[in-house]
Design an enzyme around this catalytic site. Sequence first.
Site, PDB file in Angstrom:
ATOM      1  CD  GLU A   1      -2.062   2.025   1.935  1.00 51.58           C
ATOM      2  OE1 GLU A   1      -1.781   3.076   1.306  1.00 51.58           O
ATOM      3  OE2 GLU A   1      -2.259   1.982   3.153  1.00 51.58           O
TER       4      GLU A   1
ATOM      5  CB  CYS B   1      -2.013   6.607   1.768  1.00 52.02           C
ATOM      6  SG  CYS B   1      -0.739   5.918   2.765  1.00 52.02           S
TER       7      CYS B   1
END
Length: 515
Positions: A267, A301
């Site tokens: 990720e 993120c």
Amino acid sequence: MLSNTDIQEILQALDLDQMNAGSSDGTDWIGHGKRLSVTSPVNDTVIAEVILAGKQDYEQVVNAAEQAFYSWRSTPSPKRGEIIRQLGQELRLSKNKLARLITLEMGKSIQESLGEVQEMIDICDFACGLSRQLYGVQTHSERPYHRMFEQWHPLGIVGVITAFNFPTAVWAWNLTIALICGNVVVWKPASKTPLTAIVCQNIFGRVLKKNELNPAISTLVTGSGSEIGELLNNDPRINLVSYTGSTETGKHIAKTVASRLGKTILELGGNNGVIVTPKANLDLAAENIFFGAIGTAGQRCTTTRRIIIEQGLSQAMLDKLLTYYQNLRIGNPFDDNNLMGPVVSGQTVEIMMQALSSIEEQGGHILYGGKQLSGDDYPGSCYVTPAIVKAPVHLPLIQKETFVPILYVLEYQDSLQEAINIHNNVPQGLSSAIFTNDLLEAETFLSALGSDCGIANVNLGTSGAEIGLAFGGEKETGGGRESGSDAWKSYMRRQSNTVNWSGSTMLAQGIQFEQ
Ligand code: UN1
């Protein structure tokens, strides 16, 4: 303000000392590596020290984890789910204390830290229910009196490497799902946030102890990526490495783990865009962009980094955003009135300033912010005003995820397809959103012709995803999925089974093989 007494209270409430061993094999706290001073970005002070892991500590942890796997894998999954339910209960009880430590250690607003602990609680509930739903398919055999089905078995040891920005929630996503699947977890937290990791290890350790389980089901090994991360990446006993962090490090981990044919969940960086069309509710869009760009001081993120807006609307949107930005309360993140705290470190402030100066060199125009803040309202040196930059679509820096609060405003001329092309023209593919009340535009954005991201939203922002769906992204975001939906399948190995209950031999594809 935040006094030394406040800091001591936060640490003592969670049984932290001035000096803490940073690794645990479940039974003992250990550390033979270097000392790490943990500095709070809230007021630039050293709040505690942590002794990092040496190689022997790593070995001790992984050996213990390996032993724990042998008993945990045969514990029925709903029983494993019950342990995770109890973890959720413990987290409910510790929610405030843990949130305060998160804020102290990495600087996000107390509201957002509470949200992060809630995200941990939510994934515990989800994983507990999921522990009774690890379904495999069955299908019909072409042979009579044969049965065919698929089963899911645990992988073994899952190495979880987490980032500073969600120091506990990302661990919880991985831990809870990995564990109900029958794996054990070795956690390497970010070097910026070892204290929250030590506390989480303790909280879960209490649950395991109460249930008289092997405590090495969940272990902790604190150290740098280049030392401890590398040991995990190269260790054939670590069946899966789940990494959250930069694309650069992710590429290295992908190569290293692949060279031993291990599994990864990655990720990595996001470069999340929001398209605003003439059919949008502009107020709704502005409000959501504001949270998406400012939340966690632009260090998620999923942070909104780009707006792609129809040129005729651009000024109206900028006016709304400027009003939000000008009134934004920045300061001590423990103060409920402040929506934005510091960025995580002085180095991050520097990265932001450097990025802003190259943006100007590359033809971007800073419309607002981008200044380091000082004075009585700011107890440390890591407070900045978030920046809004008007940029030509082809500005090179837009291609990069600079993990700081800079929001780019890009204009498109007329067609939605043009906006989508601009949107997709970055190497990353984590989260995306469109603001429109036009069904056709929304569906186009969600279709194969639309956003190329792992997450695509309509009329809400790019950040703040719930745990129920799979979380992750495409392209340089790494392709991994964590959290909800069927992300659990990445934490298990699939086994295809055929049972012959006919009493005679029957070959598939009609092959005759008789003497
Ligand atoms: C991250 O920034 O790595 O969707 C995770 C969100 C949060 C998780 C972010 N639920 O913004």
